[in-house]
Write a protein that holds these residues in place. Structure first.
Motif, short mmCIF file in Angstrom:
data_model
loop_
_atom_site.label_atom_id
_atom_site.label_comp_id
_atom_site.label_asym_id
_atom_site.label_seq_id
_atom_site.Cartn_x
_atom_site.Cartn_y
_atom_site.Cartn_z
N LEU A 21 0.84 -1.20 0.00
CA LEU A 21 0.00 0.00 0.00
C LEU A 21 0.88 1.26 0.00
O LEU A 21 0.65 2.18 -0.79
N VAL A 22 1.87 1.28 0.85
CA VAL A 22 2.78 2.43 0.93
C VAL A 22 3.50 2.61 -0.41
O VAL A 22 3.60 3.72 -0.94
N ARG A 23 3.99 1.50 -0.96
CA ARG A 23 4.73 1.57 -2.22
C ARG A 23 3.84 2.13 -3.34
O ARG A 23 4.24 3.05 -4.06
N GLN A 24 2.64 1.58 -3.47
CA GLN A 24 1.76 2.04 -4.54
C GLN A 24 1.27 3.47 -4.33
O GLN A 24 1.06 4.21 -5.29
N ALA A 25 1.07 3.86 -3.08
CA ALA A 25 0.59 5.23 -2.79
C ALA A 25 1.67 6.26 -3.11
O ALA A 25 1.36 7.43 -3.35
N GLY A 26 2.93 5.85 -3.09
CA GLY A 26 4.01 6.77 -3.43
C GLY A 26 4.23 7.86 -2.42
O GLY A 26 4.64 8.97 -2.76
N CYS A 27 3.97 7.55 -1.15
CA CYS A 27 4.21 8.52 -0.09
C CYS A 27 4.72 7.79 1.15
O CYS A 27 4.84 6.56 1.15
N GLU A 28 5.01 8.51 2.18
CA GLU A 28 5.48 7.90 3.43
C GLU A 28 4.30 7.26 4.16
O GLU A 28 3.16 7.70 4.04
N ALA A 29 4.62 6.22 4.94
CA ALA A 29 3.56 5.49 5.65
C ALA A 29 2.73 6.41 6.54
O ALA A 29 1.49 6.30 6.56
N HIS A 30 3.37 7.35 7.24
CA HIS A 30 2.63 8.23 8.15
C HIS A 30 1.74 9.24 7.41
O HIS A 30 0.93 9.93 8.03
N GLU A 31 1.86 9.29 6.08
CA GLU A 31 1.03 10.19 5.29
C GLU A 31 -0.25 9.49 4.78
O GLU A 31 -1.02 10.08 4.04
N ILE A 32 -0.43 8.25 5.22
CA ILE A 32 -1.58 7.46 4.80
C ILE A 32 -2.50 7.22 5.99
O ILE A 32 -2.04 6.84 7.07
N ILE A 33 -3.79 7.41 5.78
CA ILE A 33 -4.80 7.04 6.77
C ILE A 33 -5.36 5.69 6.36
O ILE A 33 -5.66 5.46 5.20
N TYR A 34 -5.53 4.83 7.35
CA TYR A 34 -6.11 3.52 7.11
C TYR A 34 -7.05 3.19 8.25
O TYR A 34 -6.70 3.34 9.42
N ALA A 35 -8.25 2.73 7.92
CA ALA A 35 -9.20 2.28 8.94
C ALA A 35 -9.74 0.92 8.52
O ALA A 35 -9.93 0.65 7.34
N ASP A 36 -9.96 0.07 9.50
CA ASP A 36 -10.48 -1.27 9.22
C ASP A 36 -11.38 -1.67 10.37
O ASP A 36 -11.12 -1.31 11.52
N ASP A 37 -12.43 -2.43 10.06
CA ASP A 37 -13.34 -2.90 11.10
C ASP A 37 -12.79 -4.14 11.80
O ASP A 37 -13.40 -4.65 12.74
N TYR B 160 -6.00 -3.46 11.40
CA TYR B 160 -5.53 -2.10 11.62
C TYR B 160 -4.24 -2.09 12.44
O TYR B 160 -3.37 -1.25 12.24
N GLN B 161 -4.07 -3.08 13.30
CA GLN B 161 -2.80 -3.19 14.05
C GLN B 161 -1.64 -3.48 13.08
O GLN B 161 -0.54 -2.98 13.25
N GLY B 162 -1.91 -4.30 12.05
CA GLY B 162 -0.89 -4.57 11.04
C GLY B 162 -0.45 -3.31 10.33
O GLY B 162 0.74 -3.12 10.04
N ALA B 163 -1.40 -2.43 10.04
CA ALA B 163 -1.08 -1.16 9.39
C ALA B 163 -0.25 -0.27 10.31
O ALA B 163 0.73 0.35 9.88
N LEU B 164 -0.62 -0.24 11.60
CA LEU B 164 0.16 0.54 12.56
C LEU B 164 1.61 0.05 12.60
O LEU B 164 2.54 0.84 12.76
N GLY B 165 1.78 -1.26 12.45
CA GLY B 165 3.11 -1.87 12.51
C GLY B 165 4.08 -1.39 11.45
O GLY B 165 5.29 -1.50 11.62
N VAL B 166 3.57 -0.85 10.34
CA VAL B 166 4.47 -0.31 9.32
C VAL B 166 4.47 1.21 9.32
O VAL B 166 5.04 1.84 8.43
N GLY B 167 3.82 1.81 10.33
CA GLY B 167 3.86 3.26 10.48
C GLY B 167 2.71 4.02 9.84
O GLY B 167 2.71 5.25 9.79
N ILE B 168 1.71 3.30 9.36
CA ILE B 168 0.54 3.95 8.77
C ILE B 168 -0.32 4.54 9.88
O ILE B 168 -0.44 3.97 10.96
N ASN B 169 -0.92 5.67 9.61
CA ASN B 169 -1.81 6.36 10.53
C ASN B 169 -3.14 5.59 10.53
O ASN B 169 -4.02 5.85 9.71
N ALA B 170 -3.28 4.61 11.43
CA ALA B 170 -4.41 3.67 11.37
C ALA B 170 -5.27 3.75 12.62
O ALA B 170 -4.79 4.09 13.71
#
Length: 195
Positions: A146-162, A167-177
């Motif tokens: 996701l980070v690679r395809q988005a072409g930005c830094e992980a902390h510049e991405i918002i991710y939400a999951d039910d 969502y913990q997996g996303a936090l693990g790579v630095g995504i704003n989840a």
């Protein structure tokens, strides 16, 4: 600065009731839930490790149903609804120049058939789908993609999951989840991060 907002499909973009409606159309919904959601065959199908033909042959055998693929695909399409509030918000943030992304554990049949019905894929800039990338949430590999395809830094991405582990997996790579609980909370969290 947030440059991308990511949407999960089941339970977020598509209403939480959609999949349950699909499962309820089978004669034994309890067994169908096991086969269509929790089986190792479905896990392999979502990773692209099982062909569409083989998976639906397995479903017919396990559930003892005579349905053709097209009958199953029609049942699936007819069961799903888009959450109109999520779609409206997705289009709104996209119009602001923020990339819109999908990150989903999903299988080829559902993506294709729902796109036939809703033509939703065109509304997203980035599409990370487990059956295409060969890795599924909560594995960090799908979020790295996701980070690679988005072409930005992980902390510049918002991710939400039910799903909490996703969502913990996303936090693990630095995504704003954060955990998706309802649309209003999702929108508030997104808008606060955009400030």
């Amino acid at each position: 600065m947030i440059k991308a907002i990511t949407f999960d499909l089941d339970g977020v973009y598509f209403t939480a009731e959609s999949f349950t409606r699909f499962v309820s159309k089978f004669p034994d919904p309890v067994k169908a839930m096991q086969i269509l959601k929790k089986s190792s065959e479905m896990a392999n199908f979502k990773l692209g490790r099982m062909t569409e033909s083989d998976y639906w042959d397995y479903v017919r055998k396990e559930l003892a149903v005579p349905y053709s693929n097209e009958e199953i695909f029609t049942m699936l399409r007819d069961s799903y609804e888009v959450n109109p509030l999520v779609r409206e918000f997705e289009l709104e943030v996209r119009s602001r120049g923020i990339k819109t992304c999908i990150c989903t554990n999903n299988f080829v049949t559902r993506i294709r058939e729902l796109d036939k019905k809703f033509n939703f894929l065109k509304d997203f800039d980035i599409k990370v789908i487990s059956c295409e990338v060969g890795v599924a949430k909560p594995d960090k590999g799908i979020f790295e993609e996701l980070v690679r395809q988005a072409g930005c830094e992980a902390h510049e991405i918002i991710y939400a999951d039910d799903n909490e582990s996703s969502y913990q997996g996303a936090l693990g790579v630095g995504i704003n989840a954060f955990l998706y609980t309802d649309f209003e909370d999702f929108k508030k969290n997104c808008l606060n991060a955009l400030v």
